[in-house]
Design a protein around this motif. Structure first.
Motif, mmCIF file in Angstrom:
data_model
loop_
_atom_site.group_PDB
_atom_site.id
_atom_site.type_symbol
_atom_site.label_atom_id
_atom_site.label_comp_id
_atom_site.label_asym_id
_atom_site.label_seq_id
_atom_site.Cartn_x
_atom_site.Cartn_y
_atom_site.Cartn_z
ATOM 1 N N GLU A 148 8.328 -0.375 -4.495
ATOM 2 C CA GLU A 148 8.009 0.943 -4.721
ATOM 3 C C GLU A 148 6.713 0.915 -4.894
ATOM 4 O O GLU A 148 6.083 1.895 -4.378
ATOM 5 N N ALA A 149 6.260 0.134 -5.721
ATOM 6 C CA ALA A 149 4.606 0.087 -6.104
ATOM 7 C C ALA A 149 3.915 -0.382 -4.939
ATOM 8 O O ALA A 149 2.727 0.176 -4.605
ATOM 9 N N LEU A 150 4.324 -1.257 -4.045
ATOM 10 C CA LEU A 150 3.655 -1.621 -2.744
ATOM 11 C C LEU A 150 3.433 -0.262 -1.927
ATOM 12 O O LEU A 150 2.816 -0.175 -1.116
ATOM 13 N N ALA A 151 4.650 0.393 -1.675
ATOM 14 C CA ALA A 151 4.797 1.522 -0.622
ATOM 15 C C ALA A 151 3.846 2.411 -1.288
ATOM 16 O O ALA A 151 3.107 3.074 -0.615
ATOM 17 N N ASP A 152 3.661 2.700 -2.596
ATOM 18 C CA ASP A 152 2.509 3.784 -3.137
ATOM 19 C C ASP A 152 1.220 3.163 -2.751
ATOM 20 O O ASP A 152 0.485 4.054 -2.545
ATOM 21 N N ALA A 153 1.154 1.973 -2.825
ATOM 22 C CA ALA A 153 -0.245 1.606 -2.683
ATOM 23 C C ALA A 153 -0.829 1.646 -1.049
ATOM 24 O O ALA A 153 -1.667 1.945 -0.654
ATOM 25 N N TRP A 154 0.188 1.391 -0.426
ATOM 26 C CA TRP A 154 0.137 1.409 1.165
ATOM 27 C C TRP A 154 -0.084 2.859 1.491
ATOM 28 O O TRP A 154 -1.057 3.026 2.305
ATOM 29 N N GLN A 180 -3.705 4.357 0.901
ATOM 30 C CA GLN A 180 -4.820 3.996 1.794
ATOM 31 C C GLN A 180 -4.596 4.937 3.130
ATOM 32 O O GLN A 180 -5.544 4.486 4.113
ATOM 33 N N GLY A 181 -3.760 5.863 3.099
ATOM 34 C CA GLY A 181 -3.678 6.699 4.134
ATOM 35 C C GLY A 181 -2.714 6.565 5.438
ATOM 36 O O GLY A 181 -2.593 7.503 6.389
ATOM 37 N N HIS A 182 -1.852 5.570 4.977
ATOM 38 C CA HIS A 182 -0.661 5.426 5.898
ATOM 39 C C HIS A 182 0.414 6.264 5.726
ATOM 40 O O HIS A 182 0.808 6.511 4.340
ATOM 41 N N PRO A 183 1.254 6.422 6.670
ATOM 42 C CA PRO A 183 2.685 6.989 6.333
ATOM 43 C C PRO A 183 3.375 6.108 5.333
ATOM 44 O O PRO A 183 3.460 4.782 5.330
ATOM 45 N N ARG A 184 4.133 6.512 4.314
ATOM 46 C CA ARG A 184 4.845 5.739 3.242
ATOM 47 C C ARG A 184 6.103 5.210 4.011
ATOM 48 O O ARG A 184 6.589 5.547 4.642
#
Length: 248
Positions: A31-37, A40-44
């Motif tokens: 979940e935290a990695l998805a938030d960080a990605w 950065q401006g990417h689709p979750r």
């Protein structure tokens, strides 16, 4: 989580993030990695979380997936041998360690004892299924190395994944559990001690692109998970970074 992945597969690839199949022990970290990605401006990314055997079988049966993470190399090998992953993309993204865990509400042991001071032999012990689930396989190898497995194998309560074992301990349905060190962070009320023989077991989480993936962000997301920025997030959730231990 699986339903979310299936629904996401109906959306155009460009409008959604890559679908990640990941093991239960990585729930909060993913979940935290998805938030960080996403930041950065990417689709979750779309997360589908389950026990490693379940996600491996989902992938083998054609469930939508762009990136697959397993909690051991055996299941990743199984997927690779069947052509469900891209072997050239495979890499280890995290490590872990094993602990005994118990609740002082349900197991009367004064203070914070070492595991040697806990009379665990007569007690029921929850762990992920040692025949199929990585956490259980690792635990069995460790306990065999410590010469303890034969004495407690008859008291094992097998579960479908490591988080299910943690929940049994938290609810007081068993006296002890064997989980990853990262899992203990999810339940602050539980006590833990290193698993005897644990030093003889190397816990590694391999990741690879799904062979059928066409998502343009999938390779970049895999690079992000295995880069220092991703490793720092994993370390913050109790994992180790196998490529650079200084990050943890």
């Amino acid at each position: 989580m699986c339903a979310a992945a299936l629904l996401a597969s109906c959306a155009p690839v460009a409008e959604r993030g890559p679908v990640i199949l990941a093991p239960a022990s990585m729930q909060e970290a993913m979940e935290a990695l998805a938030d960080a990605w996403e930041a950065q401006g990417h689709p979750r990314p779309v997360l589908s979380i389950a026990g490693t055997p379940a996600i491996a079988r989902q992938a083998a049966e054609g469930a939508p997936a762009d990136l697959i993470v397993t909690a051991d190399s055996e299941w990743m090998d199984w997927l690779e041998e069947r052509g469900h992953t891209s072997p050239a993309s495979r890499r280890v993204v995290a490590g872990n360690s094993l602990v005994f865990v118990w609740s002082d509400m349900h197991l009367a042991v004064p203070g914070r004892p070492t595991v040697a001071e806990v009379d665990f032999a007569p007690r029921h012990i929850a762990m992920a299924d040692p025949d199929t689930v990585p956490a259980g396989r690792y635990a069995r190898r460790a306990l065999e190395s410590a010469g303890l497995w034969d004495g407690i194998s008859g008291r094992i309560v097998p579960t479908e994944d490591v988080r299910a074992a943690l929940r049994l301990v938290e609810r007081g349905e068993v006296d002890l559990g064997v989980v990853y060190a990262s899992d203990v962070r999810a339940v602050a009320s539980l006590l833990s001690a290193p698993l005897p023989g644990g030093e003889s077991v190397t816990v590694r989480y391999p990741a690879a692109l799904a062979a059928a993936s066409t998502h343009p962000d999938a390779a970049g997301l895999l690079d992000f998970l295995s880069a220092p920025e991703g490793a720092v997030i994993l370390c913050a959730h109790g994992f180790t970074a196998p490529s650079d231990e200084t990050l943890c």
